[in-house]
Design an enzyme around this catalytic site. Structure first.
Site, PDB file in Angstrom:
ATOM      1  N   CYS A  35     -14.517  54.664  18.299  1.00 21.91           N
ATOM      2  CA  CYS A  35     -15.019  53.338  19.403  1.00 21.91           C
ATOM      3  C   CYS A  35     -16.769  53.688  18.771  1.00 21.91           C
ATOM      4  CB  CYS A  35     -14.917  54.125  20.808  1.00 21.91           C
ATOM      5  SG  CYS A  35     -15.163  51.912  22.039  1.00 21.91           S
TER       6      CYS A  35
ATOM      7  N   HIS B 133      -8.879  53.023  19.823  1.00 21.36           N
ATOM      8  CA  HIS B 133      -8.951  54.105  20.829  1.00 21.36           C
ATOM      9  C   HIS B 133      -7.452  54.959  20.494  1.00 21.36           C
ATOM     10  CE1 HIS B 133     -12.127  55.037  23.741  1.00 21.36           C
ATOM     11  NE2 HIS B 133     -11.936  53.313  23.460  1.00 21.36           N
TER      12      HIS B 133
ATOM     13  N   GLU C  67      -6.610  58.019  20.688  1.00 21.01           N
ATOM     14  CA  GLU C  67      -6.089  59.133  22.035  1.00 21.01           C
ATOM     15  C   GLU C  67      -5.556  57.608  23.563  1.00 21.01           C
ATOM     16  OE1 GLU C  67      -9.286  57.906  21.628  1.00 21.01           O
ATOM     17  OE2 GLU C  67     -10.485  57.650  23.753  1.00 21.01           O
TER      18      GLU C  67
END
Lengths: 212, 266
Positions: free
Chosen positions: A82, A184, A186
């Protein structure tokens, strides 16, 4: 063996979700802002939530600009997420007088044409044929700024994945064992976990002498 | 184009998921981690966790719940309830929240929104807005209006919901979670007029909440300008699943994220 992963402590980023995602893959990352550790780590994650100016300010104050530049220039295992990806670039419209790390030859601008900002949610990622870690799929984005899709990226060996929200924009870039994601990984469910796994595999391969 | 989001909501009290009607009459609805894992596997695009504990002890356990849910799931997590200071927001992010929702405390002190935005960014700052329709008064043909309610819906503040949303966005809120108090837990459908009014007042994404029972309700909310639809009771009670709702939305031509194959148990 999973590599030794260091998560850069920027002070402005939320690292809990990245940590949790790596743990689910069997990796226990260490949090550090020590330049020697960032230079020497097998793999480094540059997380990013927050503003461009504050993010660069923290990297400079901690003496991390040179070690991070060196890692990316050498293709050493590095993941930028990001704002982390935006910091790799030359500069950002968000903070015009602050130079970025300058290792990716492109600029960050506000996403234009999107019906609503921030761009929150899952969107399609479409990689160039040259991408080896990035695959097509849906990933989770949370941002208002994005990298320009500059031809200079390809000229300097970067492969690009793109997405579309109001306008086409850079969803991710990769070169060697360096991966930069506007989305993202994750938070991108199974798609993100698989991508993180490929990056960790690439990191392990790089360390075992598969690449320099 | 960004996909429409389906967001199950876990209202958590003293470590358990609960759900009521119009914020009252809470009944047990399971373990938060089990719920979170099952909703993520069913295709939830995000999860929302609202701490509805009334006590300090309950609030402490909410941080532990966030930590446990974060460890188990790899999708975004919005956490709200009891966020009074920037430190509360930072603590929730440290525990694994990706976005923090502010509600009552921001009404009392709107600068809280600017503080969270300055430290954590607009992409972390969500305004949770509980809105109740105003009595129509003397003129039944007057346009609808809404006021903000607090304290589990027991207190009407008199603050205009649309004006409050506008102010919150100007202070830095990056998203609005708009719950219709009138519809919460009823299954009567979202308050589409409320959503339409909010969607034209602000340019940040809007999460519709309160009243969902069917995919049709969700389509109405999306047509009214919502970017995401939140539901709790229908998922907790097994009326439907996230997967089923998304399949129905896709069948109606809506752009949703669909897993290609049924989720596998790991």
């Amino acid at each position: 063996m999973s590599p030794d992963v260091v998560l850069v402590r920027t002070g402005v980023a939320n690292v809990a979700s990245v940590t949790a995602a790596l743990r689910r893959l069997g990796v226990e990352p260490r949090l550090s802002d020590d330049p020697a550790e960032i230079r020497g780590a097998a793999a480094v994650v540059l997380p990013g939530v927050g503003a461009f100016g504050a993010g660069m300010g923290r990297l400079e104050a901690a003496g991390l600009v040179t070690p991070l530049r060196a890692r990316v220039e050498r293709g050493e295992p590095t993941l930028a997420v990001c704002l982390g990806l935006q910091l790799l670039g030359l500069e950002s419209e968000e903070e015009p007088r602050v130079p970025g790390l300058g290792v990716a030859p492109t600029r960050t601008r506000r996403l234009t044409g999107a019906p609503r900002l921030p761009h929150f949610g899952w969107n399609l990622v479409e990689p160039d044929p040259g991408c080896t870690m990035l695959t097509a799929g849906e990933a989770y984005f949370a941002h208002s700024f994005r990298l320009d899709d500059s031809p200079a990226l390809a000229a300097e060996g970067w492969s690009v994945a793109r997405s579309l929200e109001g306008e086409p924009f850079v969803a991710a870039i990769e070169r060697g064992a360096v991966l930069g994601c506007q989305f993202h990984p994750e938070l991108s469910g199974a798609y993100g976990a698989a991508l993180l796994e490929r990056w960790l595999e690439r990191a392990a391969l790089t360390l075992s002498g598969g690449a320099a | 184009m960004v996909r429409l989001r389906v967001i199950p909501c876990l209202d958590v009290k003293d470590g358990r998921v609960v759900k009521g009607v119009r914020f009252q009459g809470l009944r047990d609805a399971g373990d938060p981690v089990e719920r979170a894992v099952s909703y993520a596997a069913s295709g939830a695009d995000e999860l929302c966790l609202l701490d509805v504990s009334a006590t300090r002890e309950g609030r402490g356990s909410a941080v532990e719940t966030v930590r446990a849910v974060r460890a188990a799931i790899g999708i975004p997590l919005t956490v709200g309830g009891g966020v009074r200071r920037i430190e509360d927001a930072a603590r929730l992010l440290d525990a694994g929240a990706d976005k923090v929702a502010v509600n009552t405390a921001a009404l009392e002190r709107p600068e809280l929104i600017a503080e969270i935005r300055a430290r954590l960014g607009a992409q972390c700052t969500v305004l949770s807005l509980d809105a109740a329709r105003r009595e129509e008064g003397d003129r039944p043909d007057s346009p609808p209006s809404w006021e903000v309610v607090v304290a589990g819906g027991t207190r009407r503040t008199g603050t205009d919901a649309i004006e409050w949303a506008r102010l919150a966005v100007s202070l830095g809120a990056g998203e609005i979670l708009a719950t219709s108090w009138d519809r919460d837990g009823t299954g009567d459908g979202y308050d589409a007029e409320l959503l339409r009014a909010l969607a034209s007042a602000v340019s940040v994404p809007l999460i519709a909440s309160g009243g969902a029972r069917t995919a049709g309700h969700m389509e109405t909310a999306l047509d009214a300008g919502a970017s995401a639809v939140l539901a709790a009771s229908i998922f907790h009670d097994g009326v439907t699943t996230v997967r089923q709702i998304k399949l129905e939305l896709a069948r109606s031509g809506r752009d949703v994220r669909l897993p290609l194959c049924p989720p596998t148990v790991q």
